[in-house]
Enzyme design. Structure first.
Site, PDB file in Angstrom:
ATOM      1  N   ASP A  51       0.799  -1.231   0.000  1.00 25.78           N
ATOM      2  CA  ASP A  51       0.000   0.000   0.000  1.00 25.78           C
ATOM      3  C   ASP A  51       0.830   1.279   0.000  1.00 25.78           C
ATOM      4  OD1 ASP A  51      -2.227  -1.540   0.137  1.00 25.78           O
ATOM      5  OD2 ASP A  51      -2.504  -1.344   2.291  1.00 25.78           O
ATOM      6  N   ARG A  60      -0.881  -8.618  -4.798  1.00 25.92           N
ATOM      7  CA  ARG A  60       0.182  -9.048  -3.883  1.00 25.92           C
ATOM      8  C   ARG A  60       1.076 -10.092  -4.529  1.00 25.92           C
ATOM      9  NH1 ARG A  60      -0.236  -7.443   1.115  1.00 25.92           N
ATOM     10  NH2 ARG A  60      -2.238  -6.860   2.007  1.00 25.92           N
TER      11      ARG A  60
END
Length: 787
Positions: free
Chosen positions: A170, A305
């Protein structure tokens, strides 16, 4: 803090880890590049004679002990550089949140003599580590009282040192420009957006993409910037009241302008100004109800991810891992727990708790509706991204634009580099917003001389960010032999400023044009250069547009080659990279691909070195890692050619390993630009155009522009932490014109890193690291080179 330069240089050979034990763990959500960090910590730790332990499954493994905490060897981390996620596992751990759990963890560490921890994770994991450190002596005393450890152990292991590295896709951690995994997550998002754009074009669709970021809009913002999205929703900057109307107006205007697709990006944590969630479904329903557009939602989820880490993340994590071990070796009972991170292009250490507090401040500001404050606290890089996005995504109606009556020409010079088109798009749009007319020159200086020049508008550059190569066309030709004709064209088209996007030729071209000012008044206008070349050999800038894309191409190819080599066993590959005389691609490619050696022009080598490399590989073949990778820059030595090195290795390696060679060639110049190059190209070019506006105002006298001072011909480059405009005349003294490279190059400092990670004995100057800095003191107004 006093500068490291005032002291004697500090070399890491003098730092010993003998007698120390380092535990490394990954915790919290996984992120690509964590393995590269683990590998660097392990190898650097072993290199300085410390013992290194894996702690499996994060804090859970620390509490459970047993075979969750194992000593590791050099080979334990072989072949993990190119693997996403974390090979040592990560788990959410309830017990570690209790004192009982931490007591058990302390016992497990003391039994193995581990008093140095390297924690790779998000802010939660790092906060936990800090608490553990503060309680450490109390925990040991309690263990002694319970008779689990003796008084001797309490004395011997009195202090726990902690260094953190932030692994989080993030990019939500204050104090670090980039967290490990962010760049790779952007790669995944951009791959998806590029793929969706082709289908959306076919069907005239609107796509709503939901990307990760519960509390942080970085991924949404940067991917919107990198693909030229029509609208973006992020938690830090909620849309104003009535956004529903303005968004629908914008979308229908775009359709009317013949734009066949719309892309809307929504961060999963997006909110409106009343702190109510804005979901991707809500956005879709709105578009369908109001406009009746065919609209689809794509939720990227855990794809972001996954996959292999990008070159940037591998280099970042490797640099941070080595830095973390240095920080542990130098830690004293009085130094606070720190995180190692990058600021611009510089490794720094920051007090862990200052970063955590600032990160929590952002959340608090958002919860309380202080959104401008939240954006500011996120840091300069985030703020720059937001401002650039706002500048480029919305065309103001013509009536609202200023009219300057200035004409600015934009051209590409040199070899194609991915990201050039993003730079042209930003230049055109910012230029128009500033009130200028923008002219595009086709085929560089040669096209300029032939009059291949036309006005270009806002819509003409739509969709350019994702295109590789150079749409305007580019040539290596220098202007000197066309001066007369170029001056004519500048006069005919009344060009008041020049923006050149290109490589070393662009730099030479500007030097030639400024020398021609005495003879031609037409060249007495502001000129600026934005560096774009895969070779990254332009003086005055640490990075150039296109180098990151090329580096990723090299890294991907090396990964495949390594895979084929580990299948056949006992095979060494020799790979030739581009770069002219500049070793950037070979050296950084070697670092990112985990190569055994990289031959470059900047560091002379002789037959003894080649011999040593062969012996080193022979030794390596006796271990479990039975493959080798050697990179060679195309011009590193005119006699030791790729063929020569291949033949030498083949002969010397007979019976031990066999050899193959591979010349990567022009694939290094092609391909879709990486997120870094799109973003860097967009931001640096926007800034260059703003400089042009400023200079035009300064040099406009009596109805015409006249600029003939050195500071009106500049190169905009990234230097360490800042984007700086430097007169090309001043850069001459820093340039080796024969070999077309800067005399001093920052990345040569990273050369020992590659050697250390490949197990060569080397000297490494670490004078730059070691100063603990503070977070809150970052100057707010300074522009950083952070991407």
């Amino acid at each position: 803090s006093c500068s490291a330069m005032d002291h004697q240089p500090k070399f890491f050979e003098n730092l010993s880890g003998a007698g120390k034990a380092i535990g490394v763990l990954t915790s919290g959500g996984d992120a690509q590049g964590m393995n590269a960090a683990v590998r660097a910590v392990v190898r650097m730790g072993i290199y300085v004679n410390a013992k290194v332990y894996f702690i499996y499954e994060g804090y859970q493994g620390m509490v459970d002990g047993g075979d969750n905490i194992v000593e590791v060897s050099w080979e334990s981390v072989s072949s993990i550089l190119q693997v996403g996620g974390t090979v040592i596992g990560s788990a959410r751990c309830k017990p570690f949140r209790t004192r009982e759990g931490r007591l058990q963890a302390a016992f497990n560490l003391v039994q193995r003599g581990i008093t140095n921890l390297c924690v790779i994770g998000g802010d939660g994991s790092l906060t936990g580590a800090n608490l553990f450190r503060e309680e450490w002596s109390g925990l040991l005393e309690e263990l002694a009282q319970k008779g689990k450890i003796d008084a001797e152990a309490v004395k011997k292991y009195a202090y726990l040192n902690i260094v953190g590295m932030v692994g989080s896709i993030d990019n939500d951690f204050c104090g670090t420009d980039m967290t490990i995994g962010t760049d790779s997550a952007l790669h995944r998002i951009i791959e998806v957006v590029d793929a969706i754009m082709t289908t959306a074009q076919s069907h005239q669709r609107t796509f709503v993409l939901e990307v990760m970021g519960r509390h942080c809009g970085y991924l949404a913002l940067v991917s919107a910037l990198a693909c030229g999205a029509d609208w973006v929703f992020i938690p830090e900057y909620p849309p104003e009241e009535g956004w529903e109307d303005s968004m629908c107006v914008k979308l229908s205007e775009n359709r009317a302008r013949k734009k066949r697709l719309n892309i809307i990006i929504v961060a999963e944590g997006a909110i409106d100004c009343h702190n109510k969630p804005i979901t991707s479904e809500k956005v879709k329903d709105l578009v369908v109800q109001r406009l009746g557009f065919d609209t689809r939602v794509t939720i990227l989820g855990h794809v972001q991810r996954g996959g292999t880490p990008s070159a940037f993340d591998r280099i970042l994590a490797s640099r941070m891992g080595v830095e973390a071990v240095l920080a542990l070796l130098e830690a004293t009972p009085d130094t606070p727990a720190c995180v190692v991170s990058l600021s611009g292009n510089q490794a720094v250490r920051l007090p862990l708790m200052e970063c955590v507090q600032m990160t929590q401040e952002v959340q608090k500001a958002m919860d309380e509706g202080r959104f401008l404050e939240a954006v500011r606290l996120r840091g300069r890089s985030f703020e720059n991204n937001l401002n650039t996005y706002k500048l480029l995504s919305h065309k103001k109606p013509d009536a609202e634009l200023p009219k300057t009556n200035f004409n600015v020409a934009v051209l590409n010079v040199g070899a194609p580099a991915a990201g050039m088109n993003a730079a042209v798009r930003a230049a055109v749009r910012v230029g128009m917003t500033e009130g200028h007319k923008i002219f595009a020159v086709i085929d560089g200086f040669e096209g300029f001389a032939r009059g291949k020049i036309k006005e270009i508008s806002w819509g003409d550059v739509g969709g350019w960010t994702g295109q590789g190569g150079s749409i305007l066309g580019t040539k290596r030709t220098l202007p000197a032999k066309y001066l007369e004709k170029i001056a004519d064209q500048m006069r005919t088209n009344n060009i008041n400023a020049l923006m050149v996007i290109g490589g070393f030729e662009a730099y030479l071209g500007l030097l030639e044009l400024s020398a021609a000012r005495e003879k031609y008044d037409e060249f007495c206008v502001p000129m600026v250069m934005v560096p774009a070349t895969v070779s990254n050999n332009v003086p005055g800038s640490d990075f150039s547009i296109g180098a990151d894309t090329a580096l990723n191409t090299i890294t991907d190819t090396c990964d495949r080659i390594k895979q084929s080599a580990s299948g056949t066993k006992r095979r060494v590959f020799i790979i030739e990279t581009m770069g002219g005389y500049c070793g950037y691609l070979a050296n950084m490619g070697a670092l990112a691909a985990g190569a055994d050696a990289a031959y470059i022009f900047e560091e002379q080598f002789d037959i003894r070195e080649l011999q040593a490399n062969v012996e080193h590989l022979t030794e390596k073949m006796k271990t479990s890692i039975q493959r080798g990778l050697v990179l060679r820059n195309e011009n590193c030595n005119e006699n030791y050619t790729t063929d020569f090195i291949y033949q030498l290795y083949s002969e010397e390696g007979k019976g031990v390993f066999d050899c193959r060679k591979n010349v990567l060639g022009h694939m290094q110049q092609g391909g879709a630009p990486s997120p870094f190059d799109r973003n860097f190209g967009t931001k640096i070019s926007a800034k260059a155009m703003q400089w042009i506006s400023k200079k035009l105002k300064e040099t406009y006298r009596k109805g015409k522009v006249f600029a003939n001072t050195d500071d009106s011909v500049c190169l905009l480059g990234m230097r360490r932490r800042n984007l700086v405009f430097q007169p090309v005349a001043e850069l001459k003294s820093e340039t080796d014109f024969v070999h077309r490279i800067p005399k001093e190059q920052w990345w040569l400092k990273l050369r020992p890193l590659m050697k250390i990670l490949a197990k060569y004995k080397t000297s490494y100057d670490v004078s730059d690291s070691g100063q603990l800095e503070h977070v809150a003191m970052l100057p707010k107004e300074a522009e950083t080179g952070a991407i």
